[in-house]
Write a protein that holds these residues in place. Structure first.
Motif, mmCIF file in Angstrom:
data_model
loop_
_atom_site.group_PDB
_atom_site.id
_atom_site.type_symbol
_atom_site.label_atom_id
_atom_site.label_comp_id
_atom_site.label_asym_id
_atom_site.label_seq_id
_atom_site.Cartn_x
_atom_site.Cartn_y
_atom_site.Cartn_z
ATOM 1 N N LEU A 30 0.806 -1.223 0.000
ATOM 2 C CA LEU A 30 0.000 0.000 0.000
ATOM 3 C C LEU A 30 0.838 1.272 0.000
ATOM 4 O O LEU A 30 0.405 2.301 -0.514
ATOM 5 N N GLY A 31 2.027 1.203 0.580
ATOM 6 C CA GLY A 31 2.896 2.375 0.632
ATOM 7 C C GLY A 31 3.230 2.922 -0.746
ATOM 8 O O GLY A 31 3.352 4.136 -0.936
ATOM 9 N N LYS A 32 3.351 2.041 -1.726
ATOM 10 C CA LYS A 32 3.649 2.467 -3.100
ATOM 11 C C LYS A 32 2.535 3.341 -3.669
ATOM 12 O O LYS A 32 2.763 4.130 -4.580
ATOM 13 N N TYR A 33 1.338 3.144 -3.134
ATOM 14 C CA TYR A 33 0.166 3.878 -3.618
ATOM 15 C C TYR A 33 -0.266 4.979 -2.645
ATOM 16 O O TYR A 33 -1.323 5.578 -2.815
ATOM 17 N N GLU A 34 0.551 5.193 -1.620
ATOM 18 C CA GLU A 34 0.269 6.182 -0.573
ATOM 19 C C GLU A 34 -1.098 5.958 0.064
ATOM 20 O O GLU A 34 -1.876 6.886 0.273
ATOM 21 N N LEU A 35 -1.374 4.686 0.374
ATOM 22 C CA LEU A 35 -2.620 4.302 1.029
ATOM 23 C C LEU A 35 -2.333 3.724 2.405
ATOM 24 O O LEU A 35 -1.321 3.054 2.602
ATOM 25 N N THR A 36 -3.235 3.971 3.319
ATOM 26 C CA THR A 36 -3.181 3.314 4.618
ATOM 27 C C THR A 36 -4.004 2.033 4.537
ATOM 28 O O THR A 36 -4.802 1.843 3.600
ATOM 29 N N TYR A 37 -3.860 1.191 5.540
ATOM 30 C CA TYR A 37 -4.643 -0.044 5.576
ATOM 31 C C TYR A 37 -6.138 0.275 5.650
ATOM 32 O O TYR A 37 -6.951 -0.357 4.976
ATOM 33 N N LEU A 38 -6.510 1.266 6.455
ATOM 34 C CA LEU A 38 -7.926 1.631 6.575
ATOM 35 C C LEU A 38 -8.463 2.163 5.245
ATOM 36 O O LEU A 38 -9.585 1.824 4.844
ATOM 37 N N GLN A 39 -7.668 2.961 4.544
ATOM 38 C CA GLN A 39 -8.097 3.424 3.224
ATOM 39 C C GLN A 39 -8.299 2.243 2.281
ATOM 40 O O GLN A 39 -9.269 2.201 1.521
ATOM 41 N N LYS A 104 -5.511 0.845 -10.657
ATOM 42 C CA LYS A 104 -4.512 0.727 -9.592
ATOM 43 C C LYS A 104 -4.933 -0.331 -8.571
ATOM 44 O O LYS A 104 -4.092 -1.077 -8.068
ATOM 45 N N PHE A 105 -6.223 -0.393 -8.299
ATOM 46 C CA PHE A 105 -6.711 -1.356 -7.315
ATOM 47 C C PHE A 105 -6.474 -2.787 -7.793
ATOM 48 O O PHE A 105 -6.149 -3.667 -6.993
ATOM 49 N N GLU A 106 -6.629 -3.020 -9.081
ATOM 50 C CA GLU A 106 -6.346 -4.349 -9.636
ATOM 51 C C GLU A 106 -4.886 -4.734 -9.410
ATOM 52 O O GLU A 106 -4.583 -5.875 -9.064
ATOM 53 N N LEU A 107 -3.978 -3.784 -9.596
ATOM 54 C CA LEU A 107 -2.552 -4.045 -9.366
ATOM 55 C C LEU A 107 -2.289 -4.354 -7.887
ATOM 56 O O LEU A 107 -1.511 -5.255 -7.559
ATOM 57 N N GLU A 111 -0.758 -7.902 -6.161
ATOM 58 C CA GLU A 111 0.358 -7.954 -5.213
ATOM 59 C C GLU A 111 -0.067 -8.587 -3.886
ATOM 60 O O GLU A 111 0.684 -9.377 -3.306
ATOM 61 N N ILE A 112 -1.238 -8.252 -3.417
ATOM 62 C CA ILE A 112 -1.732 -8.814 -2.151
ATOM 63 C C ILE A 112 -1.995 -10.310 -2.304
ATOM 64 O O ILE A 112 -1.717 -11.092 -1.387
#
Length: 152
Positions: A30-39, A104-107, A111-112
């Protein structure tokens, strides 16, 4: 301190540590996308439903609107989600992923999925058992919270 207290403290510490480790694991992606876990969890909820309301997401994540409203606003600023008035209920707004967010979510999901495969591997049965046990524990804790706060 008796053995039961030590066991309880160890259980709490173990769950806390596992939670931290999962957040760290997800942050690698998530860091690559500047997202938090909650986001990410908000985005996942919207993705699973196509469109969603804040109230539904709050219920699914067991969080209050005052916790998720700033998260949703930040996702809107970052162009991950948009909102529009509900066709069925003009008083509420539906949230949906933007086109760029869909891609981006598909990518992220790919990864997840790789991480999950490495973590679970061939032990699906063991992890299913752990999941069942954590659901049971969560229900017990929630019942105790309700009892202690008189929310029966």
């Amino acid at each position: 301190m008796n053995n039961q207290n030590v066991f309880y403290d160890e259980l709490c510490l173990s769950i806390y540590t596992t939670n931290r480790y999962f957040h760290q694991l997800y942050q690698i992606v998530l860091g690559k996308y500047e997202l938090t876990y909650l986001q990410y969890m908000v985005l996942l909820n919207i993705k699973q439903q196509g469109k969603s309301t804040l109230v539904v997401i709050c219920r699914n994540l067991d969080l209050d609107t005052n916790t998720l409203t700033p998260v949703v606003k930040k996702l809107m600023i970052k162009n991950w989600i948009k909102r529009e008035k509900s066709v069925t209920d003009g008083r509420s707004f539906e949230l949906f992923l933007t086109n760029s967010a869909e891609q981006k979510f598909e990518l992220i999901q790919i990864e997840i999925a790789r991480i999950q495969e490495k973590l679970v591997g061939d032990d699906q049965q063991q992890f299913t058992k752990i999941l069942s046990q954590t659901h049971t524990l969560n229900n017990r804790v929630q019942e105790l919270i309700d009892e202690l706060t008189n929310k029966k």
